[in-house]
Motif scaffolding. Structure first.
Motif, short mmCIF file in Angstrom:
data_model
loop_
_atom_site.label_atom_id
_atom_site.label_comp_id
_atom_site.label_asym_id
_atom_site.label_seq_id
_atom_site.Cartn_x
_atom_site.Cartn_y
_atom_site.Cartn_z
N THR A 99 4.50 8.66 5.27
CA THR A 99 3.82 7.31 4.59
C THR A 99 3.71 7.95 3.15
O THR A 99 2.92 8.88 2.87
N VAL A 100 4.34 7.11 2.35
CA VAL A 100 4.36 7.40 0.94
C VAL A 100 3.42 6.51 0.07
O VAL A 100 3.63 5.26 0.03
N ARG A 101 2.40 7.04 -0.36
CA ARG A 101 1.27 6.20 -1.06
C ARG A 101 1.81 6.19 -2.59
O ARG A 101 2.04 7.28 -3.14
N PRO A 156 -1.24 15.57 8.46
CA PRO A 156 -2.61 15.43 9.29
C PRO A 156 -2.55 15.31 10.86
O PRO A 156 -2.99 15.66 11.37
N VAL A 157 -1.09 14.79 11.08
CA VAL A 157 -0.77 14.92 12.67
C VAL A 157 0.48 15.55 12.61
O VAL A 157 1.62 15.27 11.76
N THR A 158 0.79 16.37 13.54
CA THR A 158 2.20 16.67 13.97
C THR A 158 3.00 15.88 13.75
O THR A 158 3.17 14.86 14.50
N CYS A 159 4.06 16.11 12.74
CA CYS A 159 5.29 15.32 12.58
C CYS A 159 5.11 14.09 12.01
O CYS A 159 6.05 13.12 11.66
N LYS A 160 3.72 13.88 11.36
CA LYS A 160 3.63 12.67 10.94
C LYS A 160 2.96 13.02 9.42
O LYS A 160 1.70 13.52 9.33
N TYR A 161 3.68 12.72 8.17
CA TYR A 161 3.45 13.15 7.00
C TYR A 161 2.79 12.18 6.25
O TYR A 161 3.02 10.94 6.22
N GLN A 162 1.88 12.74 5.15
CA GLN A 162 1.30 11.79 4.23
C GLN A 162 1.89 12.49 2.90
O GLN A 162 1.92 13.44 2.38
N MET A 163 2.42 11.26 2.17
CA MET A 163 2.88 11.76 0.79
C MET A 163 2.21 10.80 -0.55
O MET A 163 2.14 9.87 -0.34
N GLU A 164 2.04 11.48 -1.53
CA GLU A 164 1.38 10.75 -2.68
C GLU A 164 2.42 10.70 -3.86
O GLU A 164 3.05 11.65 -4.17
N PHE A 165 2.84 9.73 -4.33
CA PHE A 165 4.00 9.47 -5.44
C PHE A 165 3.20 8.76 -6.39
O PHE A 165 2.50 7.72 -6.33
N TYR A 191 0.78 -1.29 -0.17
CA TYR A 191 -0.06 -0.12 0.16
C TYR A 191 0.93 1.28 0.01
O TYR A 191 0.49 2.21 -0.60
N ALA A 192 1.94 1.24 0.74
CA ALA A 192 2.80 2.48 0.96
C ALA A 192 4.17 2.29 1.51
O ALA A 192 4.25 0.95 2.27
N LEU A 193 5.04 3.18 1.46
CA LEU A 193 6.27 2.94 1.78
C LEU A 193 6.23 3.86 3.42
O LEU A 193 5.96 4.79 3.18
N ARG A 194 7.04 3.12 4.08
CA ARG A 194 7.03 3.78 5.57
C ARG A 194 8.36 4.25 5.76
O ARG A 194 9.39 3.59 5.81
#
Length: 300
Positions: free
Chosen positions: A144-146, A161-170, A126-129
């Motif tokens: 989390t790289v989707r 969405p949460v402090t210091c926890k990022y969501q990235m779309e590739f 699903y994603a790279l951590r």
């Protein structure tokens, strides 16, 4: 004005210019650079000198490549996205970094995450951590790289969405096939057989759903898709702890003691200078310059 007079003027101007350069060079050699260190602030121009204190410092090594073999094509490449006042750089199976595009004196530039493991949903990668980034509070930043289907390789969005926890779309054309991210085909024969057996036990209700998920995760760990504690510890980088000069003067007593030592050393050096008649050879404007000279030659 005759030619001789002009020649003398040129010589005089050249002499004055040489003296100015000499003075400037002498002064520049005495100036010492002061580096202001900020927590998790590694400096915007970190690529100038990788060995300097301003370079990005990972806390952990990236894990080995795992997952669909065709994604190896992304290794060794990096993709960037400028969003708001930040530039994000994603290097698949390596790291994610963030660089503030700002003119302020200490723009942030740091590591958001290092490649560690896969996030797997329903037999699908699903994603790279990307974890263990710069310290944020009492934890490391993570991304989390989707992976999404696209016509070209590109980072399309980043959010927090949460402090210091990022969501990235590739987006990449490498995942557009329906089976391109399936986990089962990438496993060894031995691990596939274990998964087959596990599916049969679940079907016969010999194990609970919780037990099934636990054993399935064990298969993913054996394949290297999910990080286990032993592997995580082996990837940690033991950075040498450099003593912070400011920590030497954390109390009034330590500061006073250091000041006494400095005064004693200044007196000793002044005595040596007087004994060797160095003061007569060096021109000082005042006593402060003498102390500055002694201080520059004092190694605390």
């Amino acid at each position: 004005m005759n030619t001789l007079t002009k020649a003398r003027e040129f010589i005089l101007i050249g002499t004055i210019f040489t003296i100015i350069l000499a003075i400037g060079t002498s002064r520049s050699e005495r100036v010492k650079m002061r580096l202001v260190q900020e927590p998790s602030n590694y400096g915007y121009n970190q690529n100038i000198d990788d060995n300097s204190d301003n370079s990005l410092k990972p806390r952990i090594k990236p894990a080995n490549f795992t997952g669909p073999p065709h994604l190896r094509r992304l290794m060794g490449r990096c993709f960037s996205l400028v969003q708001s006042s930040y530039k994000y750089e994603f290097c698949p199976f390596q790291n994610v970094t963030q660089h503030e595009q700002s003119m302020r004196w200490n723009p942030y530039s740091g590591i958001l995450g290092i490649w560690q493991e896969w996030e797997i949903h329903n037999n699908t990668f699903y994603a790279l951590r990307m974890k263990e980034g710069d310290v944020c509070g009492d934890k490391g930043r993570e991304v989390t790289v989707r992976l999404l289907c696209g016509t070209k390789n590109e980072v399309t969005a980043v959010s927090e969405p949460v402090t210091c926890k990022y969501q990235m779309e590739f987006k990449t054309p490498l995942v557009c096939h329906n089976h391109s991210l399936l986990v089962y085909p990438t496993l060894s024969v031995e691990l596939r057989n274990k998964w087959n057996e596990l599916e049969g036990q679940l079907l016969e209700e010999e194990i609970t759903q919780q037990g099934y998920q636990k054993r399935l995760n064990a298969i993913f760990k054996a394949a290297g898709y999910i990080m286990d504690e032993k592997l995580h510890e082996s990837l940690k980088i033991e950075n040498e702890k450099k003593e912070n000069p400011a920590s030497q003067f954390s109390t009034l007593e330590s500061c006073s003691e250091a000041h006494k030592k400095l005064e004693a050393e200044i007196e000793r050096l002044q005595g040596l200078l007087s004994k060797n008649n160095v003061y007569g050879q060096i021109s000082y404007h005042d006593d402060q310059q003498r102390e500055d000279f002694a201080y520059d030659n004092y190694d605390m």
